[in-house]
Design a protein around this motif. Structure first.
Motif, PDB file in Angstrom:
ATOM      1  N   ILE A 118      46.725 -91.975 -20.230  1.00 42.52           N
ATOM      2  CA  ILE A 118      45.572 -92.487 -19.495  1.00 42.52           C
ATOM      3  C   ILE A 118      45.718 -94.002 -19.483  1.00 42.52           C
ATOM      4  O   ILE A 118      46.177 -94.591 -20.469  1.00 42.52           O
ATOM      5  CB  ILE A 118      44.237 -92.028 -20.136  1.00 42.52           C
ATOM      6  N   ILE A 161      48.297 -95.320 -22.147  1.00 44.35           N
ATOM      7  CA  ILE A 161      47.893 -94.970 -23.491  1.00 44.35           C
ATOM      8  C   ILE A 161      48.165 -93.483 -23.683  1.00 44.35           C
ATOM      9  O   ILE A 161      47.706 -92.661 -22.885  1.00 44.35           O
ATOM     10  CB  ILE A 161      46.387 -95.286 -23.710  1.00 44.35           C
ATOM     11  N   ILE A 198      39.532 -89.452 -29.026  1.00 36.37           N
ATOM     12  CA  ILE A 198      39.413 -89.236 -27.587  1.00 36.37           C
ATOM     13  C   ILE A 198      40.528 -88.293 -27.173  1.00 36.37           C
ATOM     14  O   ILE A 198      41.703 -88.606 -27.331  1.00 36.37           O
ATOM     15  CB  ILE A 198      39.540 -90.566 -26.804  1.00 36.37           C
ATOM     16  N   LEU A 256      44.673 -97.862 -19.715  1.00 36.11           N
ATOM     17  CA  LEU A 256      43.765 -98.516 -20.649  1.00 36.11           C
ATOM     18  C   LEU A 256      42.377 -98.737 -20.053  1.00 36.11           C
ATOM     19  O   LEU A 256      41.372 -98.412 -20.685  1.00 36.11           O
ATOM     20  CB  LEU A 256      44.369 -99.843 -21.125  1.00 36.11           C
ATOM     21  N   ILE A 267      42.734 -86.317 -24.443  1.00 34.76           N
ATOM     22  CA  ILE A 267      43.147 -86.382 -23.037  1.00 34.76           C
ATOM     23  C   ILE A 267      44.025 -85.173 -22.718  1.00 34.76           C
ATOM     24  O   ILE A 267      44.761 -84.693 -23.577  1.00 34.76           O
ATOM     25  CB  ILE A 267      43.881 -87.701 -22.685  1.00 34.76           C
ATOM     26  N   ALA A 279      35.822 -93.280 -22.481  1.00 36.03           N
ATOM     27  CA  ALA A 279      35.323 -93.229 -23.861  1.00 36.03           C
ATOM     28  C   ALA A 279      33.892 -93.760 -23.985  1.00 36.03           C
ATOM     29  O   ALA A 279      33.309 -93.703 -25.060  1.00 36.03           O
ATOM     30  CB  ALA A 279      36.247 -94.025 -24.775  1.00 36.03           C
ATOM     31  N   SER A 314      40.892 -97.157 -17.642  1.00 34.93           N
ATOM     32  CA  SER A 314      40.249 -95.853 -17.457  1.00 34.93           C
ATOM     33  C   SER A 314      39.794 -95.278 -18.795  1.00 34.93           C
ATOM     34  O   SER A 314      38.734 -94.652 -18.888  1.00 34.93           O
ATOM     35  CB  SER A 314      41.213 -94.871 -16.797  1.00 34.93           C
ATOM     36  N   LEU A 315      40.581 -95.495 -19.832  1.00 31.82           N
ATOM     37  CA  LEU A 315      40.222 -95.012 -21.164  1.00 31.82           C
ATOM     38  C   LEU A 315      38.913 -95.630 -21.643  1.00 31.82           C
ATOM     39  O   LEU A 315      38.052 -94.933 -22.175  1.00 31.82           O
ATOM     40  CB  LEU A 315      41.341 -95.328 -22.167  1.00 31.82           C
ATOM     41  N   ILE A 359      43.734 -91.633 -29.823  1.00 28.63           N
ATOM     42  CA  ILE A 359      44.006 -90.756 -28.680  1.00 28.63           C
ATOM     43  C   ILE A 359      44.727 -89.507 -29.175  1.00 28.63           C
ATOM     44  O   ILE A 359      45.726 -89.585 -29.877  1.00 28.63           O
ATOM     45  CB  ILE A 359      44.863 -91.468 -27.618  1.00 28.63           C
TER      46      ILE A 359
END
Length: 77
Positions: free
Chosen positions: A15, A56, A8, A17, A10, A24, A19-20, A73
């Motif tokens: 970001i 993250i 992923i 957690l 960014i 994703a 929202s991640l 990430i």
């Protein structure tokens, strides 16, 4: 346990957690993300995490055991 790895990318420094998980495609809504985090179903770098606002950053790994997936990430320029 064998995990499917999914990178992923960014663009920002971090970001959160919850929202991640939505970004994703792991969950459909932030509310579902919050729920599974509070239910201790997510690990960050191998440790169970219950903080939905956990930052993250590139290099971190987020594991979701029940779907055998690990989000890796990376920084996206």
């Amino acid at each position: 346990m064998d995990y499917k790895q999914k990178e992923i990318g960014i663009k920002s420094e971090f970001i959160k957690l919850d929202s991640l998980l939505k970004f994703a495609g792991i969950v459909e809504t932030g509310g579902i993300g919050k729920e599974i985090i509070l239910e201790e179903r997510i690990k960050v770098n191998g440790e169970t995490c219950t903080m939905r606002g956990k930052k993250i950053r590139p290099g971190d790994k987020v594991q979701i055991d029940e779907i055998k997936t690990e989000l890796v990430i990376v920084s996206k320029v």
